[in-house]
Design a protein around this motif. Structure first.
Motif, PDB file in Angstrom:
ATOM      1  N   THR A  96      38.203  51.057 -49.731  1.00  0.00           N
ATOM      2  CA  THR A  96      36.820  50.667 -49.434  1.00  0.00           C
ATOM      3  C   THR A  96      36.732  49.276 -48.819  1.00  0.00           C
ATOM      4  O   THR A  96      35.644  48.772 -48.581  1.00  0.00           O
ATOM      5  CB  THR A  96      35.920  50.669 -50.692  1.00  0.00           C
ATOM      6  OG1 THR A  96      36.351  49.629 -51.570  1.00  0.00           O
ATOM      7  CG2 THR A  96      35.963  51.993 -51.417  1.00  0.00           C
ATOM      8  N   SER A 157      30.370  48.415 -54.224  1.00  0.00           N
ATOM      9  CA  SER A 157      31.204  49.606 -54.110  1.00  0.00           C
ATOM     10  C   SER A 157      31.794  50.007 -55.456  1.00  0.00           C
ATOM     11  O   SER A 157      32.721  50.809 -55.503  1.00  0.00           O
ATOM     12  CB  SER A 157      32.348  49.309 -53.137  1.00  0.00           C
ATOM     13  OG  SER A 157      32.994  48.101 -53.527  1.00  0.00           O
ATOM     14  N   THR A 162      38.774  50.337 -56.636  1.00  0.00           N
ATOM     15  CA  THR A 162      39.680  50.264 -57.777  1.00  0.00           C
ATOM     16  C   THR A 162      39.798  48.823 -58.257  1.00  0.00           C
ATOM     17  O   THR A 162      39.588  47.878 -57.491  1.00  0.00           O
ATOM     18  CB  THR A 162      41.085  50.764 -57.412  1.00  0.00           C
ATOM     19  OG1 THR A 162      41.672  49.840 -56.469  1.00  0.00           O
ATOM     20  CG2 THR A 162      41.052  52.158 -56.804  1.00  0.00           C
TER      21      THR A 162
HETATM   22  C1  LIG Z   1      29.607  49.913 -49.199  1.00  0.00           C
HETATM   23  C2  LIG Z   1      30.537  48.830 -49.625  1.00  0.00           C
HETATM   24  C3  LIG Z   1      30.060  47.788 -50.395  1.00  0.00           C
HETATM   25  C4  LIG Z   1      30.915  46.757 -50.794  1.00  0.00           C
HETATM   26  N1  LIG Z   1      30.425  45.762 -51.570  1.00  0.00           N
HETATM   27  C5  LIG Z   1      31.238  44.768 -51.978  1.00  0.00           C
HETATM   28  C6  LIG Z   1      30.743  43.730 -52.815  1.00  0.00           C
HETATM   29  O1  LIG Z   1      29.586  43.707 -53.206  1.00  0.00           O
HETATM   30  N2  LIG Z   1      31.587  42.750 -53.168  1.00  0.00           N
HETATM   31  C7  LIG Z   1      32.895  42.755 -52.771  1.00  0.00           C
HETATM   32  O2  LIG Z   1      33.595  41.844 -53.134  1.00  0.00           O
HETATM   33  N3  LIG Z   1      33.388  43.735 -51.997  1.00  0.00           N
HETATM   34  C8  LIG Z   1      32.597  44.737 -51.590  1.00  0.00           C
HETATM   35  N4  LIG Z   1      33.101  45.738 -50.790  1.00  0.00           N
HETATM   36  C9  LIG Z   1      34.499  45.667 -50.321  1.00  0.00           C
HETATM   37  C10 LIG Z   1      35.521  46.445 -51.173  1.00  0.00           C
HETATM   38  O3  LIG Z   1      34.903  47.452 -51.907  1.00  0.00           O
HETATM   39  C11 LIG Z   1      36.265  45.529 -52.110  1.00  0.00           C
HETATM   40  O4  LIG Z   1      37.035  44.660 -51.355  1.00  0.00           O
HETATM   41  C12 LIG Z   1      37.176  46.272 -53.101  1.00  0.00           C
HETATM   42  O5  LIG Z   1      37.714  45.368 -54.023  1.00  0.00           O
HETATM   43  C13 LIG Z   1      38.319  47.007 -52.456  1.00  0.00           C
HETATM   44  O6  LIG Z   1      38.912  47.839 -53.429  1.00  0.00           O
HETATM   45  P1  LIG Z   1      39.742  49.132 -53.023  1.00  0.00           P
HETATM   46  O7  LIG Z   1      40.274  49.750 -54.251  1.00  0.00           O
HETATM   47  O8  LIG Z   1      38.939  50.009 -52.177  1.00  0.00           O
HETATM   48  O9  LIG Z   1      40.903  48.492 -52.192  1.00  0.00           O
HETATM   49  P2  LIG Z   1      41.463  48.871 -50.759  1.00  0.00           P
HETATM   50  O10 LIG Z   1      40.388  48.859 -49.769  1.00  0.00           O
HETATM   51  O11 LIG Z   1      42.266  50.095 -50.864  1.00  0.00           O
HETATM   52  O12 LIG Z   1      42.424  47.639 -50.504  1.00  0.00           O
HETATM   53  C14 LIG Z   1      41.926  46.361 -50.324  1.00  0.00           C
HETATM   54  C15 LIG Z   1      43.066  45.359 -50.244  1.00  0.00           C
HETATM   55  O13 LIG Z   1      43.694  45.275 -51.495  1.00  0.00           O
HETATM   56  C16 LIG Z   1      45.060  45.583 -51.398  1.00  0.00           C
HETATM   57  N5  LIG Z   1      45.392  46.326 -52.605  1.00  0.00           N
HETATM   58  C17 LIG Z   1      44.736  47.409 -53.108  1.00  0.00           C
HETATM   59  N6  LIG Z   1      45.292  47.782 -54.271  1.00  0.00           N
HETATM   60  C18 LIG Z   1      46.315  46.923 -54.510  1.00  0.00           C
HETATM   61  C19 LIG Z   1      47.275  46.804 -55.547  1.00  0.00           C
HETATM   62  N7  LIG Z   1      47.287  47.619 -56.599  1.00  0.00           N
HETATM   63  N8  LIG Z   1      48.198  45.799 -55.457  1.00  0.00           N
HETATM   64  C20 LIG Z   1      48.185  44.960 -54.409  1.00  0.00           C
HETATM   65  N9  LIG Z   1      47.307  45.028 -53.406  1.00  0.00           N
HETATM   66  C21 LIG Z   1      46.380  46.005 -53.455  1.00  0.00           C
HETATM   67  C22 LIG Z   1      45.207  46.341 -50.112  1.00  0.00           C
HETATM   68  O14 LIG Z   1      46.487  46.166 -49.562  1.00  0.00           O
HETATM   69  C23 LIG Z   1      44.135  45.711 -49.267  1.00  0.00           C
HETATM   70  O15 LIG Z   1      44.618  44.544 -48.690  1.00  0.00           O
HETATM   71  C24 LIG Z   1      32.269  46.784 -50.398  1.00  0.00           C
HETATM   72  C25 LIG Z   1      32.744  47.855 -49.644  1.00  0.00           C
HETATM   73  C26 LIG Z   1      31.891  48.877 -49.253  1.00  0.00           C
HETATM   74  C27 LIG Z   1      32.436  50.009 -48.455  1.00  0.00           C
END
Ligand SMILES: Cc1cc2nc3c(=O)[nH]c(=O)nc-3n(C[C@H](O)[C@H](O)[C@H](O)COP(=O)(O)OP(=O)(O)OC[C@H]3O[C@@H](n4cnc5c(N)ncnc54)[C@H](O)[C@@H]3O)c2cc1C
Ligand code: SF4
Ligand code: SF4
Lengths: 506, 409
Positions: A96, A157, A162
């Protein structure tokens, strides 16, 4: 300093990104398939393509393979194999990210942590939960609810992202104004280095000897190590919480009201702003009853004991009214409070109802300059011929302008990017930063060059090299190499002249 | 999302519809969080966002193998993703298009085709299906254990009240339901009779089309729909107010007849009219809730701890959330808490037969969630879920309308 001297103090891959082409693909796939269960290695483009991007679809890259381990041992084995064959690894949680952080590397393996999704322990007395990285943010709060506890940082999100991704991005949320970012709510992280060694960072005890590396791993964007276990702090649910919904007939007044609330010494549990286009996009989905004729809405929450909340809500109302609010409502019950917030939380994707694509910015600015920034954005809308919805973590001065564009229309993405670039540069100019919480990823890597000097960037690379000397973890993200900065033409240039004549030009 | 559909589909009606849906998806991933198969399998390809991507690739002309079909087959069509999607992506319509295209591009292996053909010919035929149940053996190879053996046959159908009210509605006899639980429609008729509505059963006319349509025979599904419309149409001129559905799975499908037949010049108008008259039985009962509560007060039913499972076709397909529960409470039931109530039980039409492993795991999880509050019985709103759940538990699973019927005198 001559180029030779520079090389002495700057890490090897500081100047230019490494080329990972020509690795032994057959050996890689056969070794990976030996350590992974059936169906956990995706190789064909048909299977791998849905992994080519995260929440930022403008940047896409087909990876060599996608690995779906379901245990820490498998994660470790994958990392060892990739290290031994010199193959890049991009960790991925829920995908995300809005900065392309989880976008694959063309010669690399995507390492998905989505199958590591157990809550390993939940201690209601110590108020901690030990979880695997693939657990969804909201799932932690759901599990803790039975004990009157929750996990405070709540990115919009949170339903999907995660906890591993949250740590990697040091994510914030609407309630971070009072309860802090991810880093303030994580006690301990266990991570595996590219060599396959386990690192323990922080501890479940309040304090521990040695350097506090927590601030380093939180926000490390998958560049230092792969996070496999996290102990988070749980927060008791407040006795009461209420949210004020204030309407304004001018975004500038709303911006001023935000600064005024904080100036009055009030720290709301969350303070968010949405402008009219955002409100109109989201209302058909949440039916929150937002006033659709308002130019901007402010949501400000107060939590605590019923008395504290009553008193604070009263003060917030006064400040809002004094700053020109045209209508003020207070949530009448918990269901309404959640509805008010759910609109804010669904705002980005709801924009999909009014525009096929959006480009979400993430700059921060000092609160007192919010109104000025809003005016500047309105001017830029005209300049680029693109609409922009504004959704802000107003209390933190964290802006999320959503630039609306149509990827199918030639040239619109490029215009959106330039528009965004200008907003970010304005943020820096106003004394802010280019990212509040979404990370740098691939998207803002160019702007990193304007935010940091060569010395600072070199320092970042040295820290990275201490964990990952060969630069295999998420290469090309978060910290730019010098040639990239030159390519972007955005390096801090002191005393004029062509910067870095030693670097190859593209 | 950016799209660039290939020539073979771009300018067709399906192509245009798919393009519109794809462009609404902003790839935020919210929907993965509530998708039962993603939560179980943890692979983007087994979640809505990944499936949308697979479909997009295919429609953009990228060569596909049976793997794309596999991931589309694993989708339950539960539409939980639609409930979650803030952008309003009509996933189910997209996946219908995707499934039709993948079947064209990569026809199924013969054995798979045969299995589906047998299912779609036997299940919708009340006589054949009833006989198969009675014989038990003949259809074993294609019927799930659930349907073939373990469903407790109700003792038959109770009385059906004489039509005595001015307000009249019709209820289709259904195809699978009469054989498995013949008293559901009669119970609905008895409850509505107390609320001042006479329910008239339309004799069996086959299946509403959902079975064939979802088994890949979209044309066959449309044919069934036309047969239904022909069977129901004459009643409309007799002052019938609504078409009441007691199986939410059928209801969800019939409600969309207008979309299903929108390009059929002979039936489009009729389909629209029919679709607009469809009501789930819960909507009808809810409109008479005050009367229901009065009846319940008079009959003073014994307390009953009940867990309610809202079928996906009710909560996601028809978007009827929180309608049945208050009705059960109004008749003195105590509802036990059920976690993850948005998740599918795994029944999903013929899914439990075609994807037994995933369906079994989903059922296990669902029964655990339903059992958490130690209920005396489980209530649901769709015959498919009822049979599927019953096959995995000793706790009695019933249609909620039967529960309510028993609690009124
Ligand atoms: C609609 C929407 C709203 C959002 N609102 C917010 C908000 O309010 N605040 C905010 O801060 N963010 C927001 N985000 C951004 C996003 O959701 C965050 O950055 C979230 O923490 C990403 O988590 P993910 O599990 O999807 O990680 P991913 O998108 O899969 O990965 C993100 C990064 O983390 C790294 N990563 C993931 N898992 C690990 C692991 N286990 N070990 C090492 N590195 C890892 C990846 O390599 C990548 O660089 C939003 C996104 C969307 C789509
Ligand atoms: S929630 Fe909607 S917009 Fe977001 S990825 Fe899923 S279908 Fe697309
Ligand atoms: S319909 Fe159900 S199973 Fe299919 S993608 Fe959507 S949520 Fe997942």
């Amino acid at each position: 300093m001559s180029p030779m001297e520079t090389a002495g103090v700057e890490p090897a891959d500081f100047l230019a990104e490494r080329d990972f082409g020509g690795r032994d693909r057959e050996a890689l796939l056969s070794e990976l398939s030996r350590v992974l269960p059936r169906g956990a290695l995706l190789v064909s483009p048909e299977d791998a393509r849905p992994y080519e991007c995260d929440g930022l679809t403008a940047y896409r890259q087909l990876p060599l393979a996608v690995a779906l381990p379901d245990s820490e041992d498998q994660v470790r084995a994958i990392l060892r194999i990739c290290a031994s064959l010199d193959v890049p690894v991009v960790a991925r949680g829920a995908g995300t990210s809005l900065s392309g952080g989880a976008m694959p590397h063309k010669d690399g393996v995507v390492l998905s942590l989505a199958r590591l999704r157990s809550i390993l322990a939940l201690d209601p007395l110590a108020r901690t939960a030990r979880v695997q990285p693939g657990v969804r943010n909201l799932a932690i709060s759901e599990a803790a609810a039975a004990h009157g506890l929750y996990y405070a940082p709540d990115p919009s999100s949170q339903i999907a992202c995660t906890i591993g991704g949250n740590v990697a991005e040091n994510s914030g949320g609407v309630h971070c104004l009072k309860y802090g970012l991810t880093v303030h709510n994580v006690l301990r992280v266990r991570a595996i280095t590219i060599e396959g060694e386990a690192l323990e960072i922080g501890s479940e005890a309040p304090d521990a000897p040695g350097y506090d590396l927590a601030a380093l791993i939180n926000g490390s964007e998958g560049m230092l190590a792969v996070i496999t276990e996290i102990t988070v702090r749980l927060t008791p649910k407040p006795l009461t919480a209420k949210v004020v919904l204030a309407a304004f007939d001018d975004v500038v007044h709303a911006g001023d009201a935000v600064a005024a609330v904080i100036a009055a010494g009030i720290i709301p549990a969350g303070m968010e702003m949405m402008d009219q286009p955002a409100t109109r996009a989201v209302e058909p989905f949440v039916h929150a009853g937002y006033p659709l004729d308002a130019k901007a809405l402010l949501l400000a929450e107060s939590d605590g004991t019923p008395e504290e909340v009553e008193e604070e809500i009263g003060r917030i109302r006064e400040v809002m009214a004094a700053n020109g609010a045209t209508g003020i409502r207070v949530s009448r019950d918990e269901a309404e409070r959640l509805r008010f917030w759910s609109g804010r939380k669904a705002a980005f994707p709801a924009v999909g109802r009014i525009s096929p694509d959006y480009y979400c910015m993430d700059g921060t600015i000092p609160r007192k300059r919010l109104a000025e920034m809003l005016t500047a954005i309105a001017t830029l809308e005209g300049k680029y011929g693109l609409r922009c919805c504004n959704v802000f973590h107003a209390g933190d001065g964290n802006l999320h302008p959503l630039i609306l564009y149509d990827a199918n229309a030639a040239g619109e993405l490029e215009r959106a990017e330039e528009f965004g670039g200008e907003i970010l540069e304005l943020s820096v100019e106003y004394g802010g930063t280019i990212t509040g919480e979404h990370g740098v990823g691939i998207e803002k890597i160019g702007q990193m060059c304007s935010q940091f000097s060569r010395q600072e960037l070199a320092m970042f690379h040295r820290v990275k090299a201490a964990f990952d000397p060969r630069g295999l973890l998420n290469p090309g993200k978060a910290i730019p190499t010098l040639n990239r900065c030159v390519e972007f033409g955005r390096l801090h240039v002191h005393k004029g002249g062509v910067p870095h004549p030693e670097l190859p030009r593209f | 999302m950016q799209t660039n559909l290939a020539d073979f589909i771009r300018d067709t009606p399906e192509g245009r519809e798919a393009d519109g849906i794809l462009r609404k998806c902003v790839h935020c991933g919210f929907c993965t969080a509530t998708c039962p198969t993603y939560q179980l399998l943890g692979d983007e390809l087994d979640g809505p966002r990944g499936r949308i991507y697979l479909i997009k690739e295919m429609l953009e002309g990228v060569a596909v193998s049976g793997r794309t079909r596999l991931h589309l087959d694993r989708c339950l069509t539960c539409r939980s993703c639609e409930t979650t999607c803030p952008s309003g992506v009509q996933y189910a319509r997209l996946v219908d298009i995707g499934r039709a295209v993948v079947d064209r591009l990569r026809p199924r292996p013969a054995a798979d085709r045969l299995r589906r053909a047998l299912l779609k010919e036997s299940l919708p035929r009340p006589a054949l299906f009833g006989a198969a149940l009675a014989l038990g053996q003949a259809f074993r190879p294609i019927l799930p254990g659930a349907l073939a053996a373990q469903v407790p046959r109700t003792s038959g159908r109770g009385t059906w009240p004489q039509p005595r009210h001015a307000r009249r509605m019709i209820v289709p006899a259904g195809c699978v339901q009469p054989a498995l639980a013949p008293d559901i429609n009669a119970a609905a008729a008895r409850v509505l009779d107390r609320l001042g509505i006479s329910l008239i059963e339309v004799p069996r006319a086959g299946c509403c089309g959902a079975l064939r349509f979802h088994l890949g025979d979209q044309e066959g599904g449309r044919r069934d729909a036309r047969t239904m419309i022909d069977a129901w149409w004459p009643y409309l001129s007799q002052g019938v107010e609504a078409i009441v559905m007691t199986a939410s799975g059928c209801g969800a499908f019939v409600r969309e007849y207008d979309h299903l037949l929108e390009r059929d010049s002979r039936y489009a108008e009729k389909a629209k009219r029919i679709a607009s008259l469809v009501r789930d039985v819960s909507e009808v009962v809810a409109a008479g809730e005050a009367r229901l509560a009065e009846c319940a007060q008079r009959s003073k039913p014994a307390p009953l701890r009940l867990a309610f499972h809202s079928p996906c076709s009710l909560q996601h397909g028809q978007k009827l959330r929180g309608v049945v529960e208050p009705l059960l409470v109004a008749t003195g039931c105590e509802l036990t808490p059920v976690a993850d109530a948005h998740l599918c039980c795994g029944s999903a039409g013929t899914y439990s037969i075609l994807q037994p492993e995933i369906a079994g795991r989903l059922r296990e999880a669902k029964l655990a969630a339903l059992g958490a509050g130690a209920p005396e019985a489980i209530a649901t709103a769709n015959i498919g879920c009822l049979a599927h759940l019953q096959a995995g538990t000793a706790t009695r699973v019933r249609h909620w309308i039967e529960v309510i019927d028993e609690r009124l005198d």
